[in-house]
Each structure stands twice: as C-alpha cells, then as structure tokens.
Design a protein around this motif. Structure first.
Motif, PDB file in Angstrom:
ATOM      1  N   ALA A   1       0.849  -1.232   0.142  1.00  0.00           N
ATOM      2  CA  ALA A   1       0.025   0.087   0.050  1.00  0.00           C
ATOM      3  C   ALA A   1       0.768   1.285   0.173  1.00  0.00           C
ATOM      4  O   ALA A   1       0.530   2.228  -0.746  1.00  0.00           O
ATOM      5  CB  ALA A   1      -0.985   0.019   1.342  1.00  0.00           C
ATOM      6  N   VAL A   2       1.904   1.129   0.892  1.00  0.00           N
ATOM      7  CA  VAL A   2       3.037   2.356   1.079  1.00  0.00           C
ATOM      8  C   VAL A   2       3.413   2.677  -0.595  1.00  0.00           C
ATOM      9  O   VAL A   2       3.549   3.797  -0.949  1.00  0.00           O
ATOM     10  CB  VAL A   2       3.933   2.211   1.915  1.00  0.00           C
ATOM     11  N   ALA A   3       3.884   1.695  -1.095  1.00  0.00           N
ATOM     12  CA  ALA A   3       4.632   1.610  -2.368  1.00  0.00           C
ATOM     13  C   ALA A   3       3.393   2.202  -3.476  1.00  0.00           C
ATOM     14  O   ALA A   3       3.755   3.012  -4.081  1.00  0.00           O
ATOM     15  CB  ALA A   3       4.917   0.335  -3.189  1.00  0.00           C
ATOM     16  N   THR A   4       2.030   1.900  -3.236  1.00  0.00           N
ATOM     17  CA  THR A   4       1.149   2.443  -4.354  1.00  0.00           C
ATOM     18  C   THR A   4       0.888   4.045  -4.176  1.00  0.00           C
ATOM     19  O   THR A   4       0.759   4.578  -5.132  1.00  0.00           O
ATOM     20  CB  THR A   4      -0.134   1.669  -3.870  1.00  0.00           C
ATOM     21  N   ILE A   5       1.149   4.230  -2.501  1.00  0.00           N
ATOM     22  CA  ILE A   5       0.740   5.647  -2.011  1.00  0.00           C
ATOM     23  C   ILE A   5       1.798   6.673  -2.909  1.00  0.00           C
ATOM     24  O   ILE A   5       1.697   7.586  -3.454  1.00  0.00           O
ATOM     25  CB  ILE A   5       0.820   5.787  -0.707  1.00  0.00           C
ATOM     26  N   ASP A   6       3.394   5.962  -2.796  1.00  0.00           N
ATOM     27  CA  ASP A   6       4.421   6.637  -3.172  1.00  0.00           C
ATOM     28  C   ASP A   6       4.137   6.973  -4.665  1.00  0.00           C
ATOM     29  O   ASP A   6       4.565   8.103  -5.060  1.00  0.00           O
ATOM     30  CB  ASP A   6       5.650   6.060  -2.715  1.00  0.00           C
ATOM     31  N   LYS A   7       3.926   6.129  -5.215  1.00  0.00           N
ATOM     32  CA  LYS A   7       3.510   6.058  -6.837  1.00  0.00           C
ATOM     33  C   LYS A   7       2.562   7.011  -7.168  1.00  0.00           C
ATOM     34  O   LYS A   7       2.731   7.995  -8.100  1.00  0.00           O
ATOM     35  CB  LYS A   7       3.237   4.647  -7.387  1.00  0.00           C
ATOM     36  N   LEU A   8       1.406   7.084  -6.398  1.00  0.00           N
ATOM     37  CA  LEU A   8       0.688   8.053  -6.418  1.00  0.00           C
ATOM     38  C   LEU A   8       0.916   9.515  -6.517  1.00  0.00           C
ATOM     39  O   LEU A   8       0.792  10.403  -7.079  1.00  0.00           O
ATOM     40  CB  LEU A   8      -0.593   8.066  -5.803  1.00  0.00           C
ATOM     41  N   MET A   9       1.672   9.959  -5.183  1.00  0.00           N
ATOM     42  CA  MET A   9       2.059  11.197  -5.015  1.00  0.00           C
ATOM     43  C   MET A   9       3.173  11.650  -5.867  1.00  0.00           C
ATOM     44  O   MET A   9       3.306  12.707  -6.238  1.00  0.00           O
ATOM     45  CB  MET A   9       2.621  11.084  -3.553  1.00  0.00           C
ATOM     46  N   SER A  10       4.113  10.518  -6.172  1.00  0.00           N
ATOM     47  CA  SER A  10       5.091  10.893  -7.118  1.00  0.00           C
ATOM     48  C   SER A  10       4.710  11.317  -8.503  1.00  0.00           C
ATOM     49  O   SER A  10       5.415  12.292  -9.190  1.00  0.00           O
ATOM     50  CB  SER A  10       6.207   9.824  -7.210  1.00  0.00           C
ATOM     51  N   SER A  11       3.585  10.952  -8.866  1.00  0.00           N
ATOM     52  CA  SER A  11       2.834  11.180 -10.098  1.00  0.00           C
ATOM     53  C   SER A  11       2.428  12.606 -10.169  1.00  0.00           C
ATOM     54  O   SER A  11       2.198  13.386 -11.027  1.00  0.00           O
ATOM     55  CB  SER A  11       1.875  10.311 -10.566  1.00  0.00           C
ATOM     56  N   GLN A  12       2.120  13.095  -9.081  1.00  0.00           N
ATOM     57  CA  GLN A  12       1.124  14.496  -8.830  1.00  0.00           C
ATOM     58  C   GLN A  12       2.395  15.466  -8.709  1.00  0.00           C
ATOM     59  O   GLN A  12       1.820  16.863  -9.118  1.00  0.00           O
ATOM     60  CB  GLN A  12       0.407  14.338  -7.825  1.00  0.00           C
ATOM     61  N   PHE A  13       3.516  15.587  -8.320  1.00  0.00           N
ATOM     62  CA  PHE A  13       4.443  16.354  -7.906  1.00  0.00           C
ATOM     63  C   PHE A  13       5.635  16.350  -8.678  1.00  0.00           C
ATOM     64  O   PHE A  13       6.345  15.444  -8.185  1.00  0.00           O
ATOM     65  CB  PHE A  13       4.671  16.509  -6.374  1.00  0.00           C
TER      66      PHE A  13
END
Length: 463
Positions: A25-37
């Motif tokens: 889940a943390v890896a998915t969250i990091d991928k999500l946030m990295s795609s936005q900023f």
C-alpha cells in the motif's frame, strides 16, 4: 522450546501478510504522490500514519523556485482553514473549564442587536449562524490597526444572511468571531492562548500563529500558483487577518502530533471532543455534514473527520479515519490543479480493504460507436464524447479534449485526475446517460441528447 518455536512461526505467518500488504500500500501511495508533484515545480509534504505510527513521510518538489531550494519534511506550511480545528478545541477547553457555554449568545461577548445578538457559539462553530461576511475576503478591507473587538463588531453590525440555525453556509467570519471570544474570555491574545494551551502541551514546536507578513518563519516555503501563465509568485496580503479561521502554520509532523493528542484526550476529554465530530442539525431537522471545525465525511462507509485549507500560494488537507486509525496530511506550497482531498482519500483507502482501483481494461469492440454523442448536465453544461481509432475522448464545449481510459464494462477514467465516467443504459440496453464522478465528490449525471457528437476544435470551439 519446540512448542515456543511453533507458536512463533504461527505468529509470523499471521503478521507477515499484514506487513506485506502495508508495504504494498505504501508503495502504491508513493507512486500516486510521485505522479502528482514534479521535482522542478512547487512541491508538497505528504504524511501517512496508521495505528499511531508514521508509515510514509516524504517531501516533493521545490520550496523556493528562484533559489533552487528543494522541499524537505521539516517545512512549515500555511494550513489555512485547518486552523479551525485548533479554534474549536480552544473553545471546547473553555467549555470544560466552565468559562463559557455552547449556548451562550453573541450578544454576551460582542456589541450587537437582535437577531445577530441571539446567534450562539454552537452556531458559529458549525457555520449555521447566518452571520454575514466571509471573514477572509472581508479581512482585505480591514483598516490597519483595527482591534479584534472592532472586527467582531463589524461582522455583528451586518444584516443576517439567513435566520440562525436554518441553513449551513461556510463562513470564515464565524471563526474570526470565535477568536475574539477566546481573547475576551481568557484575557490572552489568540496567539498566546494557542501557544500555551495547545502547541506547548502537544510538543508542536514548529507551529506558529502568524501575526503578520513581516514575521520571519523558519523553514517556510514560498507560495506559488501554477496555471496557464506558468509558475508565478504569490504575494499574501497581511496574514495576521487570517487569524482564528486560517492563521496557523505547521509541519506534517506537528499535525501528526496534533492528531495523536486529540485521540489520547490530553487536550480535551474524548466525550467533549465528540461534540466536534457530530453532524449538526438545522432547525428544519436536517443534518449537515459538518460538526465543529471538521467536515464529517465517510470513505466506503467508514467515518472520516477532515478539513481542507487554502490561502494564496498554499493548500492543505488533513484526513482521519477513526475506525482504522489512519491519518493523512498533505501540505502544498502552490495553487495547483492537484486536489489534496482526492489524494488523501485515495491514499487512506489504499490502507483499508476497499482501495480505489484504476485498472486499465480493454475497450469492448461491440460498444464502439455507442458512446459517442452530445451529453447535457442538469445545469445545462454540454460535453462531447467522440471515438477515434478505437479510443474514446471527453471534451467540454469551450474546453480541451482528453482521452479517457477503458476500465471495466462501460466505465472509463481520466489517467491523471482520478475522475471516472460510467455510461449507463436504459431498459432497452441503450446508452442514455453518463455519470461523472471524483473520489469523495457527489457524482454528476449527464443525459445523452438525441444529437450526434459535434465537430470541435482543440480548444472546444464548434467547427
């Protein structure tokens, strides 16, 4: 010893899948946030905690574009309207001490006449007061040197927007007035009261109540806007006037401490704090999705206590699921297209058993040609759906064209914006409408008109 070893193996067998699921889940969250900023644009701080432990904390992008200073996890951001949580707890502390009542009327503290004088503290906390004036916008016109008392009396002198308790209307003036009530009851400035009774007991050592633009605040990033004209500097007006509705700056770590302090009950008893998390009821009997200083929301059926915030150059979101003890903080130093509530909602859901899914599927061949057409919303807005070379496109009249990605049958999503489209069918299995939705927002339904899709330019002008 052998029995102990077996028990240990059984325990680890149960524990490892949990750890593995959380890491995923943390890896998915990091991928999500990295795609936005982006690394070369104004950035953000993102913190995710679960069960009282920080499981993800990362800084993105730039704190200062001109000086090429990257963001770090110790940056101090304007949290804007998340300040209302602190003002609420201050009022509840005074309630616990017997220094005020939620049913006290405004006339007890501020020079006013009926019906304004009959507004209660409860109604100010819940945005059901009917008090006129936004507070934040009004503060642009506050004469320099005006006292808090004069400001409160200025709001009270206006005509009511509606009878107290009859409607809900978000209004910063409610919390500006509460700030003055705190000062009048305690004999302290709002800044001193928050410092002594909240920041210090909780250990929020990096948090401050701003007292004006000239104040030097260590580790504060610069604020920007990101739009059609590119990245631009944002100049705040005199920020002392954000006051009790939006005048606090904090770090993601300090806000995590705040969350734990609320859960532990060290600032105010849990029973009293529950008042803030109770949806308020209007005089009509209707409840509103707001308590005191927090929105009362839900995520897939689980309660959510959240708030957003925005001042020029900064936006923020705090998002808490008490049932799962999941807390998400997002602090951004730009007025960007990113919507932090949506990111927080998706991140929190990833740690539950009902994560949002953005799965790329195959466009069903027999449906090609059936989606295309002109659709109209209840507000009369129109959107054009076209199909080209096996792809489906969405375009508002006057707007840009976007490809939407197929997911499951009759459902599509916008790859970067976390928006969904669902084409729905009538009893004859003919597509007659589409539902447009975003995580956490009320879906909009668009009716398919008996007209073919229009020919539009790249900017949405009819050809």
């Amino acid at each position: 010893m052998n029995q102990f070893f077996k028990a240990f193996l059984m325990l680890m067998a149960c524990y490892c899948p949990i750890v593995s699921a959380q890491e995923s889940a943390v890896a998915t969250i990091d991928k999500l946030m990295s795609s936005q900023f982006k690394a070369n644009e104004p950035g953000a701080n993102v913190l995710v905690a679960r069960g009282g432990k920080i499981i993800y904390h990362k800084a993105f992008g730039m704190a200062n574009m001109e000086l090429n200073v990257p963001s770090d996890t110790g940056m101090v951001y304007y949290i804007a309207s998340n300040t209302k949580q602190f003002t609420t707890v201050a009022i509840l502390q005074l309630l616990e001490k017997g220094l005020l009542s939620l049913d006290d009327t405004l006339g007890k503290y501020v020079k006013s006449t009926p019906p304004v004088s009959q507004i209660t503290i409860r109604q100010l906390l819940s945005h059901t007061s009917g008090l006129n004036g936004d507070g934040y916008r009004d503060s642009l016109n506050i004469p320099k040197g005006n006292t808090r008392q004069a400001d409160a009396e200025r709001y009270a002198a206006k005509n009511m927007a509606f009878p107290a308790g009859s409607k809900w209307l978000y209004n910063n003036g409610n919390f500006q007035t509460l700030g003055y009530i705190i000062e009048k009851v305690t004999g302290k400035t709002y800044q001193d009261y928050i410092n002594e009774n909240i920041f210090k007991p909780v250990g929020m050592n990096s948090s401050v109540v701003v007292t004006g633009d000239a104040t030097l605040i260590k580790n504060r990033p610069s604020g920007y806007s990101i739009g059609r004209r590119g990245i631009l500097n944002i100049n705040l007006h005199d920020t002392q006037d954000l006051y009790a509705s939006g005048g606090i700056l904090s770090t993601a770590t300090d806000l995590f401490k705040w969350n734990r302090a609320l859960k532990s009950g060290i600032l105010v008893p849990k029973k009293t704090l529950e008042l803030a998390f109770t949806p308020q009821r209007l005089t009509s009997g209707q409840t509103v999705p707001y308590g005191f200083g927090w929105y009362i929301d839900n995520l897939h059926g689980s309660a959510v206590y959240r708030h957003g915030g925005a001042v020029p150059g900064f936006i923020s979101e705090t998002f808490y699921l008490p049932q799962h003890d999941i807390y998400v903080v997002i602090l951004i130093n730009s007025e960007s297209a990113v919507i932090p509530q949506v990111l927080a909602r998706i991140a929190a859901a990833e740690l539950t058993d009902k994560p949002y899914k953005f799965q790329r599927g195959e466009l069903v061949h027999e449906n090609l040609g059936k989606y295309a057409g002109l659709y109209e919303s209840e507000k009369g807005e129109k959107v054009n759906i076209t199909e080209e070379n096996g792809k489906v496109y969405w375009q508002r009249l006057g707007g840009r064209r976007y490809e939407v990605m197929p997911s499951v049958a009759d459902e599509f999503y916008f790859e970067k914006d976390f928006l969904w489209l669902e084409f729905q069918r009538d009893k004859k299995k003919k597509i007659d409408r589409l539902v447009f939705s975003r995580a956490g927002y009320t879906p909009n339904t668009w009716k398919k008109l008996e007209k073919p899709a229009l020919r539009l330019s790249e900017t949405g002008q009819e050809l």
